[in-house]
Design an enzyme around this catalytic site. Structure first.
Site, PDB file in Angstrom:
ATOM      1  N   GLU A  24       3.061  -6.191  -4.433  1.00  0.00           N
ATOM      2  CA  GLU A  24       1.809  -5.733  -5.044  1.00  0.00           C
ATOM      3  C   GLU A  24       2.159  -4.751  -6.151  1.00  0.00           C
ATOM      4  OE1 GLU A  24      -1.472  -5.466  -6.402  1.00  0.00           O
ATOM      5  OE2 GLU A  24      -1.645  -6.545  -4.500  1.00  0.00           O
ATOM      6  N   ASP A  48       6.232  -7.369  -9.863  1.00  0.00           N
ATOM      7  CA  ASP A  48       5.744  -8.730 -10.031  1.00  0.00           C
ATOM      8  C   ASP A  48       6.490  -9.680  -9.098  1.00  0.00           C
ATOM      9  OD1 ASP A  48       4.734 -11.137 -10.970  1.00  0.00           O
ATOM     10  OD2 ASP A  48       6.052 -11.192 -12.718  1.00  0.00           O
ATOM     11  N   ASP A  57      -6.228 -14.174  -8.227  1.00  0.00           N
ATOM     12  CA  ASP A  57      -7.214 -14.157  -9.312  1.00  0.00           C
ATOM     13  C   ASP A  57      -7.542 -15.592  -9.719  1.00  0.00           C
ATOM     14  OD1 ASP A  57      -8.604 -13.835 -11.781  1.00  0.00           O
ATOM     15  OD2 ASP A  57      -7.687 -11.876 -12.023  1.00  0.00           O
ATOM     16  N   ASP A 113     -11.680 -18.328  -2.433  1.00  0.00           N
ATOM     17  CA  ASP A 113     -13.124 -18.501  -2.255  1.00  0.00           C
ATOM     18  C   ASP A 113     -13.767 -19.094  -3.504  1.00  0.00           C
ATOM     19  OD1 ASP A 113     -12.810 -16.341  -3.917  1.00  0.00           O
ATOM     20  OD2 ASP A 113     -14.061 -14.961  -2.770  1.00  0.00           O
ATOM     21  N   LYS A 166     -13.985  -8.323   5.335  1.00  0.00           N
ATOM     22  CA  LYS A 166     -15.410  -7.987   5.221  1.00  0.00           C
ATOM     23  C   LYS A 166     -16.038  -8.731   4.051  1.00  0.00           C
ATOM     24  CE  LYS A 166     -15.017  -3.341   7.232  1.00  0.00           C
ATOM     25  NZ  LYS A 166     -15.158  -1.885   6.991  1.00  0.00           N
ATOM     26  N   GLU A 213       4.417 -12.003   1.179  1.00  0.00           N
ATOM     27  CA  GLU A 213       3.022 -12.055   0.738  1.00  0.00           C
ATOM     28  C   GLU A 213       2.953 -11.648  -0.722  1.00  0.00           C
ATOM     29  OE1 GLU A 213      -1.547 -10.676   1.735  1.00  0.00           O
ATOM     30  OE2 GLU A 213       0.086  -9.924   2.989  1.00  0.00           O
TER      31      GLU A 213
END
Length: 228
Positions: A85, A112, A135, A171, A207, A60
């Site tokens: 991360e 990275d 991003d 999104d 959420k 991931e």
């Protein structure tokens, strides 16, 4: 005077942001980091030795605060997960979840992901790659900083096993359109849907995402597989 774009930089999987560590995250990093955080180094990860078993390995890229990562690892206990991360609060938060929920099939590399792929992940070893809500770099002049670019995808798929999948979600519709264009143009990948995919059952609804959907905002999933 006409404004010029800065020189093109190497692709990175992140943008540096400040973050405040809570006391629980600091404690988790100190106590659990030695067990669950793999140090970045330019040598291949031996996943079987790290996890103590042979299982499908999923990478991931950018897990944020790690809630989705923890839930997916619990949903797919027969898979092993390595999360990349760079932001320390997120690493601490995921370590807390690993401890609270007693999750044994996650390891973290705080570095990275582009360099982790290049230096630590062998060719053809990944059963899957998750890139959720990277991003979007909304401004047009910044679009070139987006992670999903032809150059990066061409390198990424080399680490997928034949039949291995790449699952992206966003999104931001313009980014979804770019993702679909870039992934569709990669000759070693095949779309599992006619366009955008239905959300796979293993990816939990966050959420933030649920609130956006209630407000009428869209979320787009893309699932491609490496051709055999």
């Amino acid at each position: 005077m006409e404004e010029k774009d800065p020189p093109r930089r190497a692709i990175k999987s992140f943008v540096t942001r400040a973050g405040r560590m809570g006391t629980g995250q600091i404690k988790a990093l100190a106590e659990l980091g030695p067990k669950f955080v793999l140090p970045y180094k330019p040598e291949r990860i031996d996943a079987e030795a790290v996890f103590g078993r042979k299982a499908p390995l999923v990478l991931e890229i950018g897990f944020g605060m790690g809630a989705a990562t923890a839930e997916i690892a619990q949903t797919l206990p027969d898979h092993d997960f390595i999360g990349c991360e760079v932001h320390e609060p997120g690493v601490g938060a995921l370590l807390k979840l690993i401890d609270e929920k007693q999750i044994g099939n996650i390891r973290i590399v705080q570095h990275d992901a582009v360099e982790v792929l290049r230096d630590m992940v062998g060719p053809g070893v990944l059963a899957g790659v998750h890139i959720f809500f990277p991003d979007p770099w909304h401004k047009k002049r910044h679009n070139k900083r987006r992670l999903i670019q032809p150059e990066f995808v061409a390198k990424l798929v080399q680490h997928l096993a034949p039949g291995g999948y790449l699952h992206c979600a966003t999104d931001w519709q313009p980014y979804a359109e770019q993702m679909l264009e870039v992934l569709s143009a990669e000759p070693t990948l095949q779309n599992t849907a006619s366009g955008y995919a239905d959300k796979p059952a293993y990816r939990p609804l966050t959420k933030f995402e649920a609130r956006g959907l209630r407000l009428g905002h869209g979320v787009w999933d893309l699932v491609f597989r490496r051709k055999a």
